[in-house]
Enzyme design. Sequence first.
Site, PDB file in Angstrom:
ATOM      1  N   THR A   1       0.861  -1.186   0.000  1.00 20.65           N
ATOM      2  CA  THR A   1       0.000   0.000   0.000  1.00 20.65           C
ATOM      3  C   THR A   1       0.896   1.235   0.000  1.00 20.65           C
ATOM      4  O   THR A   1       1.954   1.219   0.646  1.00 20.65           O
ATOM      5  CB  THR A   1      -0.949   0.064   1.229  1.00 20.65           C
ATOM      6  OG1 THR A   1      -1.421   1.417   1.389  1.00 20.65           O
ATOM      7  CG2 THR A   1      -0.261  -0.332   2.528  1.00 20.65           C
TER       8      THR A   1
ATOM      9  N   ARG B   1       3.388  32.603  -4.819  1.00 20.88           N
ATOM     10  CA  ARG B   1       2.041  32.204  -4.403  1.00 20.88           C
ATOM     11  C   ARG B   1       2.117  31.135  -3.322  1.00 20.88           C
ATOM     12  O   ARG B   1       3.191  30.764  -2.885  1.00 20.88           O
ATOM     13  CB  ARG B   1       1.275  31.616  -5.605  1.00 20.88           C
ATOM     14  CG  ARG B   1       0.798  32.650  -6.583  1.00 20.88           C
ATOM     15  CD  ARG B   1       0.033  31.976  -7.698  1.00 20.88           C
ATOM     16  NE  ARG B   1      -0.365  32.943  -8.702  1.00 20.88           N
ATOM     17  CZ  ARG B   1      -0.774  32.617  -9.914  1.00 20.88           C
ATOM     18  NH1 ARG B   1      -0.832  31.351 -10.289  1.00 20.88           N
ATOM     19  NH2 ARG B   1      -1.144  33.553 -10.764  1.00 20.88           N
TER      20      ARG B   1
ATOM     21  N   MET C   1      -2.565  11.358  -0.762  1.00 18.96           N
ATOM     22  CA  MET C   1      -3.307  10.235  -0.178  1.00 18.96           C
ATOM     23  C   MET C   1      -2.796   9.897   1.215  1.00 18.96           C
ATOM     24  O   MET C   1      -1.668  10.241   1.580  1.00 18.96           O
ATOM     25  CB  MET C   1      -3.211   9.026  -1.089  1.00 18.96           C
ATOM     26  CG  MET C   1      -4.197   9.104  -2.232  1.00 18.96           C
ATOM     27  SD  MET C   1      -4.249   7.555  -3.120  1.00 18.96           S
ATOM     28  CE  MET C   1      -5.740   7.826  -4.066  1.00 18.96           C
TER      29      MET C   1
ATOM     30  N   ARG D   1       0.102   7.308  -6.954  1.00 22.11           N
ATOM     31  CA  ARG D   1      -0.026   5.850  -6.806  1.00 22.11           C
ATOM     32  C   ARG D   1       0.409   5.109  -8.067  1.00 22.11           C
ATOM     33  O   ARG D   1       0.700   3.923  -8.032  1.00 22.11           O
ATOM     34  CB  ARG D   1      -1.490   5.534  -6.469  1.00 22.11           C
ATOM     35  CG  ARG D   1      -1.676   4.220  -5.782  1.00 22.11           C
ATOM     36  CD  ARG D   1      -2.991   4.152  -5.024  1.00 22.11           C
ATOM     37  NE  ARG D   1      -4.116   3.747  -5.818  1.00 22.11           N
ATOM     38  CZ  ARG D   1      -5.343   3.566  -5.335  1.00 22.11           C
ATOM     39  NH1 ARG D   1      -5.588   3.776  -4.051  1.00 22.11           N
ATOM     40  NH2 ARG D   1      -6.331   3.211  -6.098  1.00 22.11           N
TER      41      ARG D   1
ATOM     42  N   ILE E   1      -2.102  10.062  -9.164  1.00 22.34           N
ATOM     43  CA  ILE E   1      -0.828  10.276  -9.871  1.00 22.34           C
ATOM     44  C   ILE E   1       0.338   9.786  -8.989  1.00 22.34           C
ATOM     45  O   ILE E   1       1.322   9.254  -9.491  1.00 22.34           O
ATOM     46  CB  ILE E   1      -0.671  11.757 -10.279  1.00 22.34           C
ATOM     47  CG1 ILE E   1      -1.738  12.077 -11.330  1.00 22.34           C
ATOM     48  CG2 ILE E   1       0.728  12.051 -10.827  1.00 22.34           C
ATOM     49  CD1 ILE E   1      -1.895  13.532 -11.653  1.00 22.34           C
TER      50      ILE E   1
ATOM     51  N   ASP F   1       0.273   3.794   1.515  1.00 23.48           N
ATOM     52  CA  ASP F   1       0.065   4.523   2.776  1.00 23.48           C
ATOM     53  C   ASP F   1       1.122   4.222   3.839  1.00 23.48           C
ATOM     54  O   ASP F   1       1.237   4.967   4.814  1.00 23.48           O
ATOM     55  CB  ASP F   1      -1.321   4.209   3.350  1.00 23.48           C
ATOM     56  CG  ASP F   1      -2.432   4.759   2.481  1.00 23.48           C
ATOM     57  OD1 ASP F   1      -2.128   5.554   1.576  1.00 23.48           O
ATOM     58  OD2 ASP F   1      -3.594   4.381   2.695  1.00 23.48           O
TER      59      ASP F   1
HETATM   60  O1  F6P Z   1      -5.323   2.403   0.523  1.00 21.62           O
HETATM   61  C1  F6P Z   1      -4.483   3.254  -0.121  1.00 21.62           C
HETATM   62  C2  F6P Z   1      -5.148   4.483  -0.583  1.00 21.62           C
HETATM   63  O2  F6P Z   1      -4.196   5.051  -1.384  1.00 21.62           O
HETATM   64  C3  F6P Z   1      -5.631   5.463   0.492  1.00 21.62           C
HETATM   65  O3  F6P Z   1      -4.700   6.417   0.883  1.00 21.62           O
HETATM   66  C4  F6P Z   1      -6.817   6.115  -0.147  1.00 21.62           C
HETATM   67  O4  F6P Z   1      -7.737   6.604   0.769  1.00 21.62           O
HETATM   68  C5  F6P Z   1      -7.381   5.005  -0.934  1.00 21.62           C
HETATM   69  O5  F6P Z   1      -6.292   4.204  -1.337  1.00 21.62           O
HETATM   70  C6  F6P Z   1      -8.221   5.469  -2.074  1.00 21.62           C
HETATM   71  O6  F6P Z   1      -8.284   4.488  -3.035  1.00 21.62           O
HETATM   72  P1  F6P Z   1      -9.507   4.231  -3.990  1.00 21.62           P
HETATM   73  O7  F6P Z   1      -9.858   5.523  -4.614  1.00 21.62           O
HETATM   74  O8  F6P Z   1      -8.997   3.221  -4.931  1.00 21.62           O
HETATM   75  O9  F6P Z   1     -10.586   3.699  -3.129  1.00 21.62           O
END
Ligand code: F6P
Length: 381
Positions: free
Chosen positions: A159, A196, A203, A303, A301, A161
Site C-alpha cells: 500500500t 504564491r 493520499m 499511486r 498520480i 500509505d
Molecule cells: O489504501 C491506499 C489508498 O491510497 C488510500 O490512501 C486512499 O484513501 C485510498 O487508497 C483510495 O483508493 P480508492 O480511490 O482506490 O478507493
Amino acid sequence: MTLKKTGKRIGILTSGGDSPGMNGAVRAAFRRIKANDPSHEVVLFKEGLNGLAGRLEVNHLESIQRQAMRGIMHKGGTFIGTGRIPELKPCPEGYPDPEAWDRRRAEITDVAVVNLRQLGLDGIIVIGGEGSFKGLSHIISAYEARYQDRLTLVGVPGTIDNDIWGTDDTIGFDTALNNTVDALRKLRDTIESHRRCVILEVMGNSSGWLALTAGIAGGVTTIMVPEKPESYDLDRVVSCIRSALQLKYRSMIVVMAEGVKKASKNPRIAEELRCRVESDPVITELLGRPLETRVNIIGYIARGGQPSARDNLLASKLGFAAANAALDEGALESIMVGIQRSEVVWSPMREVIENSPRLLDDGSELWDIANSLLISQDQSF
Ligand code: F6P
C-alpha cells in the site's frame, strides 16, 4: 469437489488500492514457488477479493507458466487487477439495515470459501493493505470452521500509505513518495515564479506517512496530518505562512494528508485554509497584496507509474519470503511477511490486524524532525 494434485497449490491475489511493486511481488512469489518444486501450482485471482468471491471460471488463472511473469516488473499497478469488497467488513455503525448487511456478508464469504475448496488450495498469498488482510482473514476463518481444515494465509504489505504494523516499509510507498516529491518540485517552480501559495492534498486515509515524508523530503513550508490535531489547526498554518513571508520565501507550500478531512470533521478544510490565507490581513500587509493560493490534489498520480528500484527490491524480498511461508508445512497460523531494520520478518496476522493502521507515533522521530526543519509559527531565523 477437491481437485487431485501432486505438489502444493498456492493462490495469489493483489487486493485493495494498487501499489507500484505489486507485480514484482507476484513474480517473486510465483518464481520461488516453482523453484521450490516445479510440481507446485500457482492460481492467480483476478481483480483482488472480487475474483476470489466471484464466478470462478472467469476470475482465476491456473497453469501459469514462467513466461506470464516476464516484462511485468517494471510496470506500475497490478497486472492481475485489484478490487475491494466493502461488504466484507462488519456492518458499519448506524447502517440502516444491519441484517441485510450481515446476510450479504455471509453470501460473499460463502462463495469465496467454496471457491477456495473447489480449487484445492493449500495456501493463499495476499498482497495488499489492512482492509485486504481483514477481509481475507475473515474468509479463512469461515473456511476453517466449515471444513475443519487449515489454509495458510500469508500477507504481503502493499500500500502506498505505509500504515501496516509489523513492517517498516510497504510495497509502493517509496514510489509514491518519489512521485509526490517530484510533484512538489514542479509545483515549487510555478509557485516561486508567481510568489504564491499551494496546498497539496496527498493520499493517506488514516495516516500521514506520505504527507510527512514528502513534506520533509520536498522541503515544504508546513505539513498537515490526521494524527496530529495541532498540525491542522488553521491558525497555526496561517502563522507558518506569515513566518515564511517574513523570511522572504517566494514559495509557500502546505502538504495535507487526505485523512485530515476526516480527522478534522471538515471535508472542506483545504478550501477553508485557502480562503483564510487569501484574506489574512497580516499576509496581505507583508506581501502588499493578497497571497494567491491554489488547492491541488495529487491523488492517483502518486499511486501510479513505474515502481522505484527500492520498491521492486522490497517486492522481490517479500514475495520470496511469502512463498516460503505459504509452502511451510509447519505453519500454524496466518502471518504477514515484512521488513524491519532491513531484515525480513514474520508477524502473526492477528497482531498485524490488531495494530494496523500504524500511525505516525509508532516509534517514529519523523514528526520531531519535521518540526525542527520546517517553518514554525514564530520562525525568526
Ligand atoms: O489504501 C491506499 C489508498 O491510497 C488510500 O490512501 C486512499 O484513501 C485510498 O487508497 C483510495 O483508493 P480508492 O480511490 O482506490 O478507493
